[in-house]
Design a protein around this motif. Sequence first.
Motif, PDB file in Angstrom:
ATOM      1  N   UNK A  48      90.993   5.579  39.838  1.00 46.26           N
ATOM      2  CA  UNK A  48      90.829   4.143  40.095  1.00 46.26           C
ATOM      3  C   UNK A  48      89.818   3.486  39.163  1.00 46.26           C
ATOM      4  N   UNK A  49      89.117   4.295  38.364  1.00 44.69           N
ATOM      5  CA  UNK A  49      88.051   3.732  37.523  1.00 44.69           C
ATOM      6  C   UNK A  49      88.621   3.067  36.264  1.00 44.69           C
ATOM      7  N   UNK A  50      88.141   1.864  36.011  1.00 44.30           N
ATOM      8  CA  UNK A  50      88.560   1.139  34.817  1.00 44.30           C
ATOM      9  C   UNK A  50      87.524   1.181  33.703  1.00 44.30           C
ATOM     10  N   UNK A  51      86.377   1.791  33.993  1.00 51.16           N
ATOM     11  CA  UNK A  51      85.305   1.861  32.991  1.00 51.16           C
ATOM     12  C   UNK A  51      84.385   3.021  33.362  1.00 51.16           C
ATOM     13  N   UNK A  52      83.644   3.537  32.383  1.00 51.34           N
ATOM     14  CA  UNK A  52      82.665   4.580  32.720  1.00 51.34           C
ATOM     15  C   UNK A  52      81.648   4.051  33.722  1.00 51.34           C
ATOM     16  N   UNK A  53      81.145   4.944  34.572  1.00 56.71           N
ATOM     17  CA  UNK A  53      80.119   4.557  35.543  1.00 56.71           C
ATOM     18  C   UNK A  53      78.816   4.342  34.791  1.00 56.71           C
ATOM     19  N   UNK A  54      78.147   3.251  35.096  1.00 56.82           N
ATOM     20  CA  UNK A  54      76.855   2.948  34.465  1.00 56.82           C
ATOM     21  C   UNK A  54      75.707   3.322  35.403  1.00 56.82           C
ATOM     22  N   UNK A  55      74.594   3.743  34.810  1.00 56.75           N
ATOM     23  CA  UNK A  55      73.377   3.943  35.603  1.00 56.75           C
ATOM     24  C   UNK A  55      72.264   3.066  35.042  1.00 56.75           C
ATOM     25  N   UNK A  56      71.491   2.498  35.964  1.00 53.45           N
ATOM     26  CA  UNK A  56      70.281   1.772  35.575  1.00 53.45           C
ATOM     27  C   UNK A  56      69.121   2.471  36.286  1.00 53.45           C
ATOM     28  N   UNK A  57      68.126   2.888  35.540  1.00 50.38           N
ATOM     29  CA  UNK A  57      66.974   3.585  36.123  1.00 50.38           C
ATOM     30  C   UNK A  57      65.707   3.023  35.488  1.00 50.38           C
ATOM     31  N   UNK A  58      64.568   3.512  35.967  1.00 46.42           N
ATOM     32  CA  UNK A  58      63.337   3.236  35.238  1.00 46.42           C
ATOM     33  C   UNK A  58      63.394   3.990  33.917  1.00 46.42           C
ATOM     34  N   UNK A  59      62.549   3.593  32.957  1.00 47.01           N
ATOM     35  CA  UNK A  59      62.456   4.342  31.711  1.00 47.01           C
ATOM     36  C   UNK A  59      61.894   5.731  31.988  1.00 47.01           C
ATOM     37  N   UNK A  60      62.161   6.635  31.066  1.00 46.30           N
ATOM     38  CA  UNK A  60      61.782   8.038  31.249  1.00 46.30           C
ATOM     39  C   UNK A  60      60.321   8.261  30.836  1.00 46.30           C
ATOM     40  N   UNK A  61      59.436   7.570  31.518  1.00 50.78           N
ATOM     41  CA  UNK A  61      58.000   7.632  31.202  1.00 50.78           C
ATOM     42  C   UNK A  61      57.185   7.560  32.500  1.00 50.78           C
ATOM     43  N   UNK A  62      55.953   8.117  32.505  1.00 52.12           N
ATOM     44  CA  UNK A  62      55.053   7.844  33.637  1.00 52.12           C
ATOM     45  C   UNK A  62      54.746   6.355  33.665  1.00 52.12           C
ATOM     46  N   UNK A  63      54.538   5.819  34.866  1.00 53.12           N
ATOM     47  CA  UNK A  63      54.376   4.369  34.991  1.00 53.12           C
ATOM     48  C   UNK A  63      53.096   3.875  34.315  1.00 53.12           C
TER      49      UNK A  63
END
Lengths: 326, 333
Positions: A283-298
């Motif tokens: 059923x997917x029409x596009x790759x699944x996207x992920x949004x996360x924090x950057x890969x760094x300590x805050x």
Amino acid sequence: MAVITYREALNQAMREEMERDANIFVMGEEVGYYNGAYKVTQGLLQKFGPKRIIDAPIAELGFAGIGVGAAMVGLRPIIEFMTWNFSLVAIDQIVNAAAKMFQMSGGQYNVPMVFRGPSGPAVQVGSQHSQSFESFYANVPGLKVMMPSTAYDAKGMLKTAIREDNPVVFMEGETLYNTTWEVPDGEYLIPFGKADVKREGKHITLIAWSKMVWTCLDAAKALAADGIECEVVDVRSLRPLDVDTLATSVRKTGRCVIVEVGWPVAGFGAEVAYQMQRHCMDALDAPIERVTSDDVPMPYAKNLEIEVQPQVNDVVAAVRRALYLE
Amino acid sequence: MTTPETVRVASDAFAPPTTTTAELAPLYRQMLAIRRMEEACAKAYSNGKIGGFLHLIIGQEAVCVGAISALRPEDYVIATYREHGHAYAKGVAARPIMAELYGKKTGLVKGLGGSMHLFDKATNFLGGHGIVGGHVPLGAGAAFASKYRNDGRVTLCFFGEGASTIGGTTEGIALAALWKLPIVFICENNQYSMGTPNDRSFAVNDVSLRALAHGMARDRFDADDVIKVKRRIAEAVERARTTSEPTLIEILTYRFRGHSMSDPGLYRTKEEVEEWKRKDPLNGTREQLLALGMAETDIEALEEDVRIEIEDSVRFAEESAPADDYHSYVEKR
């Protein structure tokens, strides 16, 4: 229906459950005389007394373990971590003791308890106080993991967690305590493994939990102005995960963006992405996207802190990618 | 709050306790059964019937047997991964212990725990824990529950001297002292933390002294006499039961075998091991029984009875069906 804060909702949940069951007690730093570092336990000492609302010294490993031991012999502890950042010094008790006890004892000793407290980045408190550990705990069999996003969910979910006969990791949004929502006057419970569609839409599914649900709702509002209708699904219970509700939405929209405030590598969103491709591939029409924090300590500086975390425009951009609009 | 100056320390010059064959014979039987059970475990391990880690308590039997004999059935015991003897002394039969080590369905915890994770709710045995010191707060938690419910129970919490520095032990003891929990902490000091002798582990080679910082009663003595262990633990149990005051007790003992089956114990001399074996509490107890007038033939009958019991447990374990369910106990439903 009354409109109350997330903080009041949690307080009501504990209050009502403690009235129902004398085996429930609350233990943690500053939960009693100070009324809670975040005032979630406001007034509980006055109501239930020092036998049931117990101020602990700064010894998370010790008092988390006392909770596990007390639960093994039938009490129902609520262990408050001042924040989940400090749970790492007690993680042995959560992972090696609480989560494994029922299995290790061949089904003899269950551990009916809740570990709770604020989780996720707050505002300018630096790297050691701005973390989101749900991916750690959701990895562990024997634990249940809940992360409410609204006052309504917070109350119904915490009551369920307190009544559960197994250990529950209950992570509250540190920046959500003052948010308000309508809460019914009567009693209600929200079960484990039940995601919630927070906004209906037909073009794309946004999956999130805790404070990122609010970010997704704001992004959905912004995108609606361009005629893009987002469906926002709140995971609420990470373990067990309600794959059905998530997959039903993704199958309906054909597109999916998963938003989390934690780090990207091995983050819980990766597990959700796996489940969605496994159940919705055709059923997917596009790759699944992920949004996360950057890969760094805050970082501490306010501008950098904002830059690191997922913002509305990051979610909007991910939606547009998934819709092949850019 | 009790000040350190007022804390009582039982004297090592404590007179040898008097006893009777009626009291001593069952304790001798338990110690012997544990010795024979551990020997049978070692043999089965060598034959590949038992896997994983296997930590034997041979040489230390007087500690768990003496201490647990001071309890009531409703009292709790929590222990380390060297806990077969503690489970047996609390009342768990040899059969389910052996079957557990064999990984069988009839095992005490259904083949899910193994040597390090024996648990038995029926006898209030709170387990066998594999993270050094991690179980000490759990013991304090059981004692917390007893105080909360005012149920009059006492918890015995055993740990090795190698656990005495780690956070779990330190915090568990501190909180038990702060909240006056009915618990007795028993440090079984067998001289070596795995392969590290005490003089390389501690700045001060006396774990019981740590009680002073918490205004907690303490005691320290040798495990050479099972009745002495019983009497001195009984004092602390009484203190916990009647005044809800915790106690930290260090018992000096020695394991005759390595840390685990994979440890040949090369860090200590043969002479040292032989010296401790000469003080084997089993031999001493047997001599005591003879001196008290128990007939040699009666002792031999008891020993034969133990042999049959342990052989039966091995047969039971051998003949039991393999464990077959690892899904049903992840969580209580």
